[in-house]
Write an enzyme that holds these catalytic residues in place. Sequence first.
Site, PDB file in Angstrom:
ATOM      1  N   LYS A 276       0.839  -1.212   0.000  1.00 51.61           N
ATOM      2  CA  LYS A 276       0.000   0.000   0.000  1.00 51.61           C
ATOM      3  C   LYS A 276       0.873   1.260   0.000  1.00 51.61           C
ATOM      4  O   LYS A 276       0.653   2.174  -0.797  1.00 51.61           O
ATOM      5  CB  LYS A 276      -0.921  -0.045   1.226  1.00 51.61           C
ATOM      6  CG  LYS A 276      -1.846   1.138   1.382  1.00 51.61           C
ATOM      7  CD  LYS A 276      -3.050   0.784   2.233  1.00 51.61           C
ATOM      8  CE  LYS A 276      -2.780   0.839   3.730  1.00 51.61           C
ATOM      9  NZ  LYS A 276      -2.517   2.178   4.267  1.00 51.61           N
ATOM     10  N   SER A 277       1.864   1.297   0.891  1.00 53.74           N
ATOM     11  CA  SER A 277       2.718   2.497   0.981  1.00 53.74           C
ATOM     12  C   SER A 277       3.429   2.759  -0.344  1.00 53.74           C
ATOM     13  O   SER A 277       3.516   3.900  -0.804  1.00 53.74           O
ATOM     14  CB  SER A 277       3.790   2.303   2.053  1.00 53.74           C
ATOM     15  OG  SER A 277       3.213   2.245   3.318  1.00 53.74           O
TER      16      SER A 277
ATOM     17  N   ARG B  46       3.036   6.009  -3.149  1.00 51.03           N
ATOM     18  CA  ARG B  46       4.193   6.820  -3.556  1.00 51.03           C
ATOM     19  C   ARG B  46       4.439   6.722  -5.055  1.00 51.03           C
ATOM     20  O   ARG B  46       4.811   7.711  -5.701  1.00 51.03           O
ATOM     21  CB  ARG B  46       5.435   6.363  -2.774  1.00 51.03           C
ATOM     22  CG  ARG B  46       5.380   6.829  -1.312  1.00 51.03           C
ATOM     23  CD  ARG B  46       6.220   5.936  -0.432  1.00 51.03           C
ATOM     24  NE  ARG B  46       6.338   6.403   0.936  1.00 51.03           N
ATOM     25  CZ  ARG B  46       5.404   6.215   1.887  1.00 51.03           C
ATOM     26  NH1 ARG B  46       4.286   5.589   1.614  1.00 51.03           N
ATOM     27  NH2 ARG B  46       5.617   6.670   3.114  1.00 51.03           N
TER      28      ARG B  46
ATOM     29  N   ARG C 118      -8.250  12.147  12.820  1.00 49.93           N
ATOM     30  CA  ARG C 118      -6.817  11.852  12.961  1.00 49.93           C
ATOM     31  C   ARG C 118      -5.977  13.130  12.859  1.00 49.93           C
ATOM     32  O   ARG C 118      -6.286  14.022  12.080  1.00 49.93           O
ATOM     33  CB  ARG C 118      -6.390  10.812  11.908  1.00 49.93           C
ATOM     34  CG  ARG C 118      -7.130   9.502  12.135  1.00 49.93           C
ATOM     35  CD  ARG C 118      -6.767   8.468  11.125  1.00 49.93           C
ATOM     36  NE  ARG C 118      -5.368   8.084  11.208  1.00 49.93           N
ATOM     37  CZ  ARG C 118      -4.752   7.317  10.321  1.00 49.93           C
ATOM     38  NH1 ARG C 118      -5.439   6.828   9.286  1.00 49.93           N
ATOM     39  NH2 ARG C 118      -3.488   7.018  10.455  1.00 49.93           N
TER      40      ARG C 118
ATOM     41  N   THR D 287       7.584   8.895  11.993  1.00 51.25           N
ATOM     42  CA  THR D 287       6.417   8.743  11.118  1.00 51.25           C
ATOM     43  C   THR D 287       6.786   9.005   9.664  1.00 51.25           C
ATOM     44  O   THR D 287       7.232  10.091   9.316  1.00 51.25           O
ATOM     45  CB  THR D 287       5.214   9.635  11.534  1.00 51.25           C
ATOM     46  OG1 THR D 287       4.514  10.067  10.361  1.00 51.25           O
ATOM     47  CG2 THR D 287       5.611  10.846  12.332  1.00 51.25           C
TER      48      THR D 287
ATOM     49  N   GLN E  56       4.818   9.200   7.218  1.00 46.28           N
ATOM     50  CA  GLN E  56       3.888  10.093   6.517  1.00 46.28           C
ATOM     51  C   GLN E  56       4.362  11.538   6.631  1.00 46.28           C
ATOM     52  O   GLN E  56       4.350  12.281   5.656  1.00 46.28           O
ATOM     53  CB  GLN E  56       2.475   9.917   7.073  1.00 46.28           C
ATOM     54  CG  GLN E  56       1.922   8.531   6.747  1.00 46.28           C
ATOM     55  CD  GLN E  56       0.511   8.307   7.227  1.00 46.28           C
ATOM     56  OE1 GLN E  56      -0.037   9.109   7.976  1.00 46.28           O
ATOM     57  NE2 GLN E  56      -0.082   7.205   6.816  1.00 46.28           N
TER      58      GLN E  56
ATOM     59  N   ASP F 202       2.193  -1.160  11.862  1.00 46.64           N
ATOM     60  CA  ASP F 202       0.880  -1.631  11.403  1.00 46.64           C
ATOM     61  C   ASP F 202       0.626  -3.090  11.775  1.00 46.64           C
ATOM     62  O   ASP F 202      -0.495  -3.582  11.658  1.00 46.64           O
ATOM     63  CB  ASP F 202       0.754  -1.461   9.881  1.00 46.64           C
ATOM     64  CG  ASP F 202       0.702   0.008   9.494  1.00 46.64           C
ATOM     65  OD1 ASP F 202       0.331   0.837  10.347  1.00 46.64           O
ATOM     66  OD2 ASP F 202       1.026   0.334   8.339  1.00 46.64           O
TER      67      ASP F 202
ATOM     68  N   ARG G  82      -6.383   1.782  18.096  1.00 44.35           N
ATOM     69  CA  ARG G  82      -6.104   0.343  18.015  1.00 44.35           C
ATOM     70  C   ARG G  82      -5.749  -0.256  19.377  1.00 44.35           C
ATOM     71  O   ARG G  82      -5.845  -1.475  19.544  1.00 44.35           O
ATOM     72  CB  ARG G  82      -5.004   0.057  16.979  1.00 44.35           C
ATOM     73  CG  ARG G  82      -5.513   0.241  15.567  1.00 44.35           C
ATOM     74  CD  ARG G  82      -4.484  -0.101  14.492  1.00 44.35           C
ATOM     75  NE  ARG G  82      -5.098   0.019  13.173  1.00 44.35           N
ATOM     76  CZ  ARG G  82      -4.420   0.138  12.034  1.00 44.35           C
ATOM     77  NH1 ARG G  82      -3.092   0.151  12.048  1.00 44.35           N
ATOM     78  NH2 ARG G  82      -5.057   0.233  10.879  1.00 44.35           N
TER      79      ARG G  82
ATOM     80  N   ARG H  47      -7.279  -3.364   9.572  1.00 47.99           N
ATOM     81  CA  ARG H  47      -6.317  -4.247  10.249  1.00 47.99           C
ATOM     82  C   ARG H  47      -6.920  -4.898  11.491  1.00 47.99           C
ATOM     83  O   ARG H  47      -6.520  -5.993  11.884  1.00 47.99           O
ATOM     84  CB  ARG H  47      -5.034  -3.491  10.574  1.00 47.99           C
ATOM     85  CG  ARG H  47      -4.345  -2.967   9.303  1.00 47.99           C
ATOM     86  CD  ARG H  47      -2.884  -2.705   9.479  1.00 47.99           C
ATOM     87  NE  ARG H  47      -2.403  -1.810   8.434  1.00 47.99           N
ATOM     88  CZ  ARG H  47      -2.106  -2.176   7.193  1.00 47.99           C
ATOM     89  NH1 ARG H  47      -2.230  -3.442   6.818  1.00 47.99           N
ATOM     90  NH2 ARG H  47      -1.673  -1.285   6.308  1.00 47.99           N
TER      91      ARG H  47
HETATM   92  C1  S3P Z   1       2.523   4.820   6.262  1.00 47.04           C
HETATM   93  C2  S3P Z   1       3.122   5.156   7.447  1.00 47.04           C
HETATM   94  C3  S3P Z   1       2.633   4.723   8.762  1.00 47.04           C
HETATM   95  C4  S3P Z   1       1.670   3.553   8.618  1.00 47.04           C
HETATM   96  C5  S3P Z   1       0.660   3.758   7.539  1.00 47.04           C
HETATM   97  C6  S3P Z   1       1.348   3.954   6.195  1.00 47.04           C
HETATM   98  C7  S3P Z   1       3.090   5.334   5.007  1.00 47.04           C
HETATM   99  O1  S3P Z   1       1.970   5.788   9.394  1.00 47.04           O
HETATM  100  O2  S3P Z   1       1.003   3.339   9.847  1.00 47.04           O
HETATM  101  O3  S3P Z   1      -0.211   2.646   7.451  1.00 47.04           O
HETATM  102  O4  S3P Z   1       2.729   4.832   3.929  1.00 47.04           O
HETATM  103  O5  S3P Z   1       3.910   6.254   5.060  1.00 47.04           O
HETATM  104  P1  S3P Z   1       2.751   6.894  10.256  1.00 47.04           P
HETATM  105  O6  S3P Z   1       3.597   7.687   9.363  1.00 47.04           O
HETATM  106  O7  S3P Z   1       1.648   7.713  10.874  1.00 47.04           O
HETATM  107  O8  S3P Z   1       3.520   6.110  11.280  1.00 47.04           O
END
Ligand code: S3P
Length: 430
Positions: free
Chosen positions: A21-22, A26, A123, A167, A169, A315, A346, A390
């Site tokens: 997914k990540s 990107r 969030r 993080t 993100q 995750d 969670r 999840r």
């Molecule tokens: C992700 C980063 C993680 C992860 C999320 C996907 C990403 O979050 O929990 O499912 O794709 O960069 P955080 O950056 O909030 O830790």
Amino acid sequence: MDIKLKKVKAISGAVEVPADKSITHRAVMLSSIAEGDSVVRNYLPSADCNRTIEAFRQMGAEIKIDNDNLHIKGAGLNLKKPQDCKYNIYAGNSGTTARLISGILAGQNFETIIKGDESLSKRPMGRIIEPLSKMGAEITSNEGLLPLTIKGKSSLKAVNYECDKSTAQVKSAVLFAGLYADGATTYAEPVKSRDHSERMLKAFGADVRVNGNFVTIYPAQKLASQDVTVPGDISSAAFFIAAALIVPDSNLTIKNVGVNPTRDGLIEVLKRMGADISLMNPRKVSNEPICDIEVRYSKLKAVNVDASVVPRMVDEIPIFVLIATQAEGITRISGAGELKVKETDRIFAVASQFKKLGAQVEPLDDGFIINGNAGVPLNGNLLDSFEDHRIAMTLSIASLIADGETIIKDSNCVAISFPNFYEVLKNICK
Ligand code: S3P
């Protein structure tokens, strides 16, 4: 939609899990702001990734779907303002869409509004508002929550930003904004979070330099189109790794799984517990390490998991809690306070539903204490997924070792990251 599940005799066979997914998010983002035609092979067609595809279509990227591949004609670094409507970008349930896209929008000469669903609207967004504002974007929010209005600038200020959390993100948002900055932008974090952005930015021709937990990015004139192959998602594989470890007589192979060292915390911790896991045929696709994972039922010992490893398995903590309930001894998880601000809280979701299953899982402010019952079965019950993909998948795997029937509410939320989860699961259950 609710699902009813029952205990199984064994897990066996060979499976492939869906694409990461990540990495899919990107790949869509960088292909969309590159020049020329990119291909994203084996992309993840899940609800979250579809939000990112839709957003970039609205901003001028041409994205065609051909089976498992995306063909993307990039719009270049300067995108088109999305059409005027109630919101310009709808991120749905996807934190990655909302936060990463913000870094790109910070560098645009127009104003955009980002909205999300009920869960995403709770969030925290302050974590990206702060660095992107320091770089010169004008961002307003609903007290740190969505909707966000981002008024970008085509030349942002380069910053040195030290984040107090790990993080990916936030890191990715700052690195993407750094493409539009007036000098070198440096980002630092306490423990290295997933580094897919750094790897992919380099592949698209950006000047990115990594030194331990510090990353520096230089402004770009343009990004060059690429041919990207997305590996299988270790976060999806984790559910089947867990199933094979805890259901007696199991033996499973999961093929083509990404094992990037910033994502492999679960495997490291499971090996410490005595898990019989082998990583076979190690190779690379698109600068990401992958392998086939073989897992066999194992007698496990409890371990401690702390902040030094949590970012590498953030995750996977819910499914890890299930595994720990089947180990011998007390497992402590700390440094995982971020779990409270995921798709649902969670920590609460896991502790409350495992209690219903008869497991001893005590919630902490930043983790759990799990009193492992070394193989004593759980009890089936009516469980709540909290519409978190999840949590739904974790509880589904728990049902495989639970006496009686388990019903999971709103199980269709698995489509956020793993649309055919129940079909794949059915094929390996004996
Ligand atoms: C992700 C980063 C993680 C992860 C999320 C996907 C990403 O979050 O929990 O499912 O794709 O960069 P955080 O950056 O909030 O830790």
